[in-house]
Scaffold this motif. Structure first.
Motif, PDB file in Angstrom:
ATOM      1  N   LEU A 124      53.269  47.505  44.580  1.00  0.00           N
ATOM      2  CA  LEU A 124      53.070  46.491  43.560  1.00  0.00           C
ATOM      3  C   LEU A 124      53.096  45.137  44.256  1.00  0.00           C
ATOM      4  O   LEU A 124      54.108  44.761  44.838  1.00  0.00           O
ATOM      5  N   VAL A 125      51.967  44.434  44.211  1.00  0.00           N
ATOM      6  CA  VAL A 125      51.880  43.112  44.833  1.00  0.00           C
ATOM      7  C   VAL A 125      51.904  42.072  43.720  1.00  0.00           C
ATOM      8  O   VAL A 125      51.107  42.136  42.786  1.00  0.00           O
ATOM      9  N   ARG A 126      52.842  41.148  43.839  1.00  0.00           N
ATOM     10  CA  ARG A 126      52.965  40.060  42.868  1.00  0.00           C
ATOM     11  C   ARG A 126      52.482  38.776  43.524  1.00  0.00           C
ATOM     12  O   ARG A 126      53.004  38.372  44.556  1.00  0.00           O
ATOM     13  N   PHE A 127      51.501  38.147  42.908  1.00  0.00           N
ATOM     14  CA  PHE A 127      51.001  36.859  43.371  1.00  0.00           C
ATOM     15  C   PHE A 127      51.560  35.780  42.452  1.00  0.00           C
ATOM     16  O   PHE A 127      51.380  35.850  41.230  1.00  0.00           O
ATOM     17  N   CYS A 128      52.242  34.816  43.037  1.00  0.00           N
ATOM     18  CA  CYS A 128      52.808  33.711  42.271  1.00  0.00           C
ATOM     19  C   CYS A 128      52.067  32.426  42.597  1.00  0.00           C
ATOM     20  O   CYS A 128      51.547  32.254  43.703  1.00  0.00           O
ATOM     21  N   ARG A 129      52.032  31.542  41.616  1.00  0.00           N
ATOM     22  CA  ARG A 129      51.431  30.226  41.799  1.00  0.00           C
ATOM     23  C   ARG A 129      52.342  29.382  42.692  1.00  0.00           C
ATOM     24  O   ARG A 129      53.480  29.760  42.970  1.00  0.00           O
ATOM     25  N   ALA A 130      51.863  28.214  43.078  1.00  0.00           N
ATOM     26  CA  ALA A 130      52.624  27.314  43.945  1.00  0.00           C
ATOM     27  C   ALA A 130      53.966  26.938  43.344  1.00  0.00           C
ATOM     28  O   ALA A 130      54.946  26.752  44.070  1.00  0.00           O
ATOM     29  N   ASP A 131      54.042  26.866  42.010  1.00  0.00           N
ATOM     30  CA  ASP A 131      55.305  26.494  41.366  1.00  0.00           C
ATOM     31  C   ASP A 131      56.259  27.681  41.212  1.00  0.00           C
ATOM     32  O   ASP A 131      57.355  27.545  40.678  1.00  0.00           O
ATOM     33  N   GLY A 132      55.859  28.857  41.673  1.00  0.00           N
ATOM     34  CA  GLY A 132      56.713  30.034  41.633  1.00  0.00           C
ATOM     35  C   GLY A 132      56.522  30.919  40.419  1.00  0.00           C
ATOM     36  O   GLY A 132      57.072  32.019  40.367  1.00  0.00           O
ATOM     37  N   THR A 133      55.732  30.482  39.447  1.00  0.00           N
ATOM     38  CA  THR A 133      55.501  31.324  38.270  1.00  0.00           C
ATOM     39  C   THR A 133      54.535  32.457  38.620  1.00  0.00           C
ATOM     40  O   THR A 133      53.639  32.296  39.442  1.00  0.00           O
ATOM     41  N   LEU A 134      54.737  33.588  37.987  1.00  0.00           N
ATOM     42  CA  LEU A 134      53.902  34.759  38.243  1.00  0.00           C
ATOM     43  C   LEU A 134      52.474  34.503  37.785  1.00  0.00           C
ATOM     44  O   LEU A 134      52.245  34.060  36.664  1.00  0.00           O
ATOM     45  N   ASP A 135      51.518  34.795  38.659  1.00  0.00           N
ATOM     46  CA  ASP A 135      50.103  34.697  38.313  1.00  0.00           C
ATOM     47  C   ASP A 135      49.601  36.063  37.880  1.00  0.00           C
ATOM     48  O   ASP A 135      49.082  36.240  36.795  1.00  0.00           O
ATOM     49  N   LYS A 136      49.773  37.059  38.762  1.00  0.00           N
ATOM     50  CA  LYS A 136      49.339  38.423  38.407  1.00  0.00           C
ATOM     51  C   LYS A 136      50.027  39.439  39.300  1.00  0.00           C
ATOM     52  O   LYS A 136      50.532  39.118  40.367  1.00  0.00           O
ATOM     53  N   ARG A 193      41.126  38.009  43.119  1.00  0.00           N
ATOM     54  CA  ARG A 193      40.564  36.667  42.884  1.00  0.00           C
ATOM     55  C   ARG A 193      41.602  35.554  43.072  1.00  0.00           C
ATOM     56  O   ARG A 193      41.589  34.544  42.392  1.00  0.00           O
ATOM     57  N   GLU A 194      42.503  35.766  44.035  1.00  0.00           N
ATOM     58  CA  GLU A 194      43.474  34.730  44.387  1.00  0.00           C
ATOM     59  C   GLU A 194      42.782  33.710  45.293  1.00  0.00           C
ATOM     60  O   GLU A 194      41.840  34.043  46.011  1.00  0.00           O
ATOM     61  N   PRO A 195      43.238  32.453  45.265  1.00  0.00           N
ATOM     62  CA  PRO A 195      42.537  31.398  46.009  1.00  0.00           C
ATOM     63  C   PRO A 195      42.873  31.342  47.495  1.00  0.00           C
ATOM     64  O   PRO A 195      43.221  30.298  48.036  1.00  0.00           O
ATOM     65  N   LEU A 196      42.772  32.464  48.172  1.00  0.00           N
ATOM     66  CA  LEU A 196      42.951  32.490  49.622  1.00  0.00           C
ATOM     67  C   LEU A 196      41.583  32.607  50.260  1.00  0.00           C
ATOM     68  O   LEU A 196      40.837  33.530  49.962  1.00  0.00           O
ATOM     69  N   GLU A 197      41.276  31.679  51.140  1.00  0.00           N
ATOM     70  CA  GLU A 197      39.940  31.661  51.719  1.00  0.00           C
ATOM     71  C   GLU A 197      39.752  32.711  52.803  1.00  0.00           C
ATOM     72  O   GLU A 197      38.797  33.458  52.785  1.00  0.00           O
ATOM     73  N   GLY A 198      40.631  32.739  53.791  1.00  0.00           N
ATOM     74  CA  GLY A 198      40.439  33.675  54.899  1.00  0.00           C
ATOM     75  C   GLY A 198      39.135  33.394  55.610  1.00  0.00           C
ATOM     76  O   GLY A 198      38.346  34.299  55.836  1.00  0.00           O
ATOM     77  N   ALA A 199      38.910  32.127  55.957  1.00  0.00           N
ATOM     78  CA  ALA A 199      37.629  31.694  56.521  1.00  0.00           C
ATOM     79  C   ALA A 199      37.229  32.470  57.771  1.00  0.00           C
ATOM     80  O   ALA A 199      36.046  32.704  57.996  1.00  0.00           O
ATOM     81  N   GLU A 224      57.626  49.191  48.312  1.00  0.00           N
ATOM     82  CA  GLU A 224      57.430  49.458  46.889  1.00  0.00           C
ATOM     83  C   GLU A 224      56.820  48.251  46.203  1.00  0.00           C
ATOM     84  O   GLU A 224      56.049  48.381  45.257  1.00  0.00           O
ATOM     85  N   SER A 225      57.200  47.066  46.687  1.00  0.00           N
ATOM     86  CA  SER A 225      56.658  45.837  46.113  1.00  0.00           C
ATOM     87  C   SER A 225      56.650  44.740  47.166  1.00  0.00           C
ATOM     88  O   SER A 225      57.365  44.827  48.174  1.00  0.00           O
ATOM     89  N   LEU A 226      55.831  43.737  46.913  1.00  0.00           N
ATOM     90  CA  LEU A 226      55.735  42.572  47.783  1.00  0.00           C
ATOM     91  C   LEU A 226      55.369  41.382  46.905  1.00  0.00           C
ATOM     92  O   LEU A 226      54.394  41.450  46.148  1.00  0.00           O
ATOM     93  N   THR A 227      56.162  40.335  46.996  1.00  0.00           N
ATOM     94  CA  THR A 227      55.913  39.133  46.209  1.00  0.00           C
ATOM     95  C   THR A 227      55.577  37.987  47.147  1.00  0.00           C
ATOM     96  O   THR A 227      56.303  37.743  48.112  1.00  0.00           O
ATOM     97  N   VAL A 228      54.449  37.339  46.873  1.00  0.00           N
ATOM     98  CA  VAL A 228      54.027  36.197  47.688  1.00  0.00           C
ATOM     99  C   VAL A 228      53.652  35.034  46.783  1.00  0.00           C
ATOM    100  O   VAL A 228      53.203  35.227  45.652  1.00  0.00           O
ATOM    101  N   ARG A 229      53.872  33.845  47.296  1.00  0.00           N
ATOM    102  CA  ARG A 229      53.504  32.627  46.576  1.00  0.00           C
ATOM    103  C   ARG A 229      52.330  31.994  47.302  1.00  0.00           C
ATOM    104  O   ARG A 229      52.305  31.915  48.529  1.00  0.00           O
ATOM    105  N   ILE A 230      51.350  31.573  46.548  1.00  0.00           N
ATOM    106  CA  ILE A 230      50.174  30.900  47.100  1.00  0.00           C
ATOM    107  C   ILE A 230      50.529  29.420  47.256  1.00  0.00           C
ATOM    108  O   ILE A 230      50.948  28.784  46.293  1.00  0.00           O
ATOM    109  N   PRO A 231      50.378  28.850  48.459  1.00  0.00           N
ATOM    110  CA  PRO A 231      50.727  27.436  48.663  1.00  0.00           C
ATOM    111  C   PRO A 231      49.869  26.506  47.803  1.00  0.00           C
ATOM    112  O   PRO A 231      48.738  26.854  47.439  1.00  0.00           O
ATOM    113  N   PRO A 232      50.392  25.318  47.485  1.00  0.00           N
ATOM    114  CA  PRO A 232      49.652  24.396  46.610  1.00  0.00           C
ATOM    115  C   PRO A 232      48.316  23.930  47.182  1.00  0.00           C
ATOM    116  O   PRO A 232      47.429  23.587  46.438  1.00  0.00           O
TER     117      PRO A 232
END
Length: 111
Positions: free
Chosen positions: A3-15, A33-39, A95-103
């Motif tokens: 279970l991967v949890r993506f959180c917004r920059a403010d720490g709230t759960l996105d999905k 569809r998280e805003p990570l470019e990975g150029a 079992e799970s991994l929670t990450v926050r996307i930087p602002p």
């Protein structure tokens, strides 16, 4: 499954999404569809897939390589638990991994 949890920059759960062992976190983020470019498309030549790993989950990951640490030095909003999503492989044991996307995260490539 992990279970991967993506959180917004403010720490709230996105999905929350389910991911298979062996998947790269960057690929999971793109599919969600998280805003990570990975150029550099995961060859560790940029820091546009920088994420902040939850402190409780950080210890689950193998240490970053020296190359990854060098790239993280270039990342905006880097912190002690910063990692590159292209370098995180999900495992059976996670079992799970929670990450926050930087602002500053943005996906200009539209993945």
């Amino acid at each position: 499954m992990t279970l991967v949890r993506f959180c917004r920059a403010d720490g709230t759960l996105d999905k929350e999404v389910q991911a298979d062992p062996g998947q790269r976190l960057l690929d999971v983020a793109w599919a969600a569809r998280e805003p990570l470019e990975g150029a550099c498309e995961g060859v560790m030549a940029c820091s546009t897939c920088h994420v902040l790993v939850d402190a409780a989950d950080f210890a689950k990951l193998p240490p970053a390589s020296e190359e990854e640490e060098d790239m993280l030095d270039l990342a905006a909003h880097a912190a002690r638990t910063s990692r590159l999503a292209c370098q995180i492989l999900l495992t059976e044991e996670m079992e799970s991994l929670t990450v926050r996307i930087p602002p500053s995260a943005a996906n200009w490539m539209g993945r």
